[in-house]
Enzyme design. Structure first.
Site, PDB file in Angstrom:
ATOM      1  N   ASP A 196       0.805  -1.220   0.000  1.00 44.66           N
ATOM      2  CA  ASP A 196       0.000   0.000   0.000  1.00 44.66           C
ATOM      3  C   ASP A 196       0.839   1.272   0.000  1.00 44.66           C
ATOM      4  O   ASP A 196       2.058   1.225   0.218  1.00 44.66           O
ATOM      5  CB  ASP A 196      -0.950  -0.003   1.209  1.00 44.66           C
TER       6      ASP A 196
ATOM      7  N   ASN B 181      -7.079  -2.521  14.268  1.00 44.65           N
ATOM      8  CA  ASN B 181      -8.498  -2.756  13.953  1.00 44.65           C
ATOM      9  C   ASN B 181      -8.693  -3.977  13.043  1.00 44.65           C
ATOM     10  O   ASN B 181      -9.772  -4.180  12.499  1.00 44.65           O
ATOM     11  CB  ASN B 181      -9.123  -1.514  13.315  1.00 44.65           C
TER      12      ASN B 181
ATOM     13  N   GLU C 282      -9.409  -1.915   5.393  1.00 42.77           N
ATOM     14  CA  GLU C 282     -10.089  -1.524   6.627  1.00 42.77           C
ATOM     15  C   GLU C 282     -11.439  -2.234   6.757  1.00 42.77           C
ATOM     16  O   GLU C 282     -12.127  -2.448   5.749  1.00 42.77           O
ATOM     17  CB  GLU C 282     -10.348  -0.010   6.587  1.00 42.77           C
TER      18      GLU C 282
ATOM     19  N   HIS D 193      -6.960  -4.667  10.219  1.00 43.23           N
ATOM     20  CA  HIS D 193      -6.663  -4.527   8.789  1.00 43.23           C
ATOM     21  C   HIS D 193      -5.360  -5.248   8.430  1.00 43.23           C
ATOM     22  O   HIS D 193      -4.488  -5.457   9.272  1.00 43.23           O
ATOM     23  CB  HIS D 193      -6.629  -3.058   8.334  1.00 43.23           C
TER      24      HIS D 193
HETATM   25  C1  GLP Z   1       0.078   0.039   8.372  1.00 47.10           C
HETATM   26  C2  GLP Z   1       0.200  -0.777   7.122  1.00 47.10           C
HETATM   27  C3  GLP Z   1      -0.133  -2.220   7.398  1.00 47.10           C
HETATM   28  C4  GLP Z   1       0.616  -2.692   8.624  1.00 47.10           C
HETATM   29  C5  GLP Z   1       0.230  -1.902   9.815  1.00 47.10           C
HETATM   30  C6  GLP Z   1       0.891  -2.387  11.098  1.00 47.10           C
HETATM   31  O1  GLP Z   1      -1.231   0.345   8.670  1.00 47.10           O
HETATM   32  N1  GLP Z   1      -0.640  -0.337   6.074  1.00 47.10           N
HETATM   33  O2  GLP Z   1       0.229  -2.983   6.275  1.00 47.10           O
HETATM   34  O3  GLP Z   1       0.287  -4.019   8.857  1.00 47.10           O
HETATM   35  O4  GLP Z   1       0.651  -0.590   9.520  1.00 47.10           O
HETATM   36  O5  GLP Z   1       1.688  -1.411  11.624  1.00 47.10           O
HETATM   37  P1  GLP Z   1       2.723  -1.612  12.798  1.00 47.10           P
HETATM   38  O6  GLP Z   1       3.630  -2.711  12.385  1.00 47.10           O
HETATM   39  O7  GLP Z   1       3.421  -0.290  12.893  1.00 47.10           O
HETATM   40  O8  GLP Z   1       1.935  -1.942  13.993  1.00 47.10           O
END
Ligand code: GLP
Length: 271
Positions: A87, A156, A163, A158
């Site tokens: 993304d 949440n 989402e 995702h």
């Molecule tokens: C972002 C990315 C996700 C990732 C998530 C987790 O939202 N789009 O792909 O899984 O962060 O983040 P963190 O590893 O900082 O908890």
């Protein structure tokens, strides 16, 4: 562990380690092994990469391992490198230090000298983001879809930026980010959720589920409730990550902190 796994309807392997650093090292053993094998496969599919704090130590460790490879092997790995990130934020160019493109350049691209054409992400600054999403999905499809998919987990539920609510047939598209996600990701925007873009381009559940193998990495106590729901509740649109339970080649990597609620609930069964 296997009895629990089947009772949760989770078909994959769960690897749990108390220490997140140790967890990262054994995951990187697997990744390194897969990358070695790619050298002998003429038609390796693209790697599917993720961003976020969970991924940082993984890329740091992977880079340090790869730097120990003999030069000819390393050169041929890098020459054939092709990865697609999940993304990117809409409105951020790869020059913005807050973009996922900048994250990937910092932790993987620059240390390995990978050119942007090898380390692909959706173009957050495309004039028509929806068109860009379709194009990105098409480019991935042309190359056969994802081989190994790395995933982190949103608080949440995702994965990528899928989402909730999100069906298992969602494909690459532009999405609106929830207030919760913007709060979770504010750390990269001077701690201010209002600075986190409102929209993003993300691969959908469809492209993720089409991967040959999936590695979901979950660390830290903030993910304990989400991980519990993932393992303990049926697959549903409310928890997009739950769709990956149906995949037939999935490994869940988690540290003990993220498993706190699971262990509290199931400890009588573990004995
Ligand atoms: C972002 C990315 C996700 C990732 C998530 C987790 O939202 N789009 O792909 O899984 O962060 O983040 P963190 O590893 O900082 O908890």
């Amino acid at each position: 562990m296997s009895a629990l796994v089947s009772s949760w309807g989770f078909r994959g392997t769960i690897v749990a380690k108390e220490n997140p650093t140790e967890l990262v090292e054994i995951l990187v053993d697997v990744l390194e092994d897969r990358l070695r094998k790619r050298l002998f496969q003429m038609e390796s599919k693209p790697l599917g990469l993720a961003t976020g704090r969970t991924m940082q130590p993984i890329y740091t460790s992977l880079v340090s391992r790869l730097k120990d490879w003999p030069k000819p092997k390393m050169d041929s790995l890098l020459e054939g490198w092709c990865s697609f990130n999940l993304d990117e934020y809409v409105g951020l160019s790869n020059e913005s230090t807050d973009s996922f493109a900048a994250f990937m350049a910092q932790f993987l691209g620059t240390p390995l000298s990978l050119t942007p054409d090898k380390l692909r992400l959706p173009d957050g600054c495309a004039k028509d983001p929806q068109k860009e999403a379709l194009l990105y999905a098409e480019q991935l499809k042309t190359l056969g879809g994802v081989g190994i998919q790395l995933l982190g987990l949103g608080v949440n539920g995702h994965v990528g930026f899928n989402e909730p609510p999100c069906g298992s047939d969602s494909s690459c598209r532009v999405v609106s980010l929830s207030a919760e996600t913007r709060k979770q990701n504010a750390f990269a925007f001077r701690g201010d959720p209002h600075l986190v873009p409102r929209n993003a381009i993300t691969l959908g559940m469809q492209e993720i589920l089409d991967a040959e193998e999936i590695h979901l990495v979950v660390t830290g106590a903030t993910k304990a409730n989400t991980l519990y729901s993932l393992l303990n509740e049926p697959m549903s649109e409310c928890l997009p990550a739950s769709w990956i339970k149906q995949h037939n080649n999935i490994c869940l990597w988690c540290d003990y902190s993220s498993l706190t609620k699971v262990v509290q609930q199931f400890s009588p069964l573990c004995l």
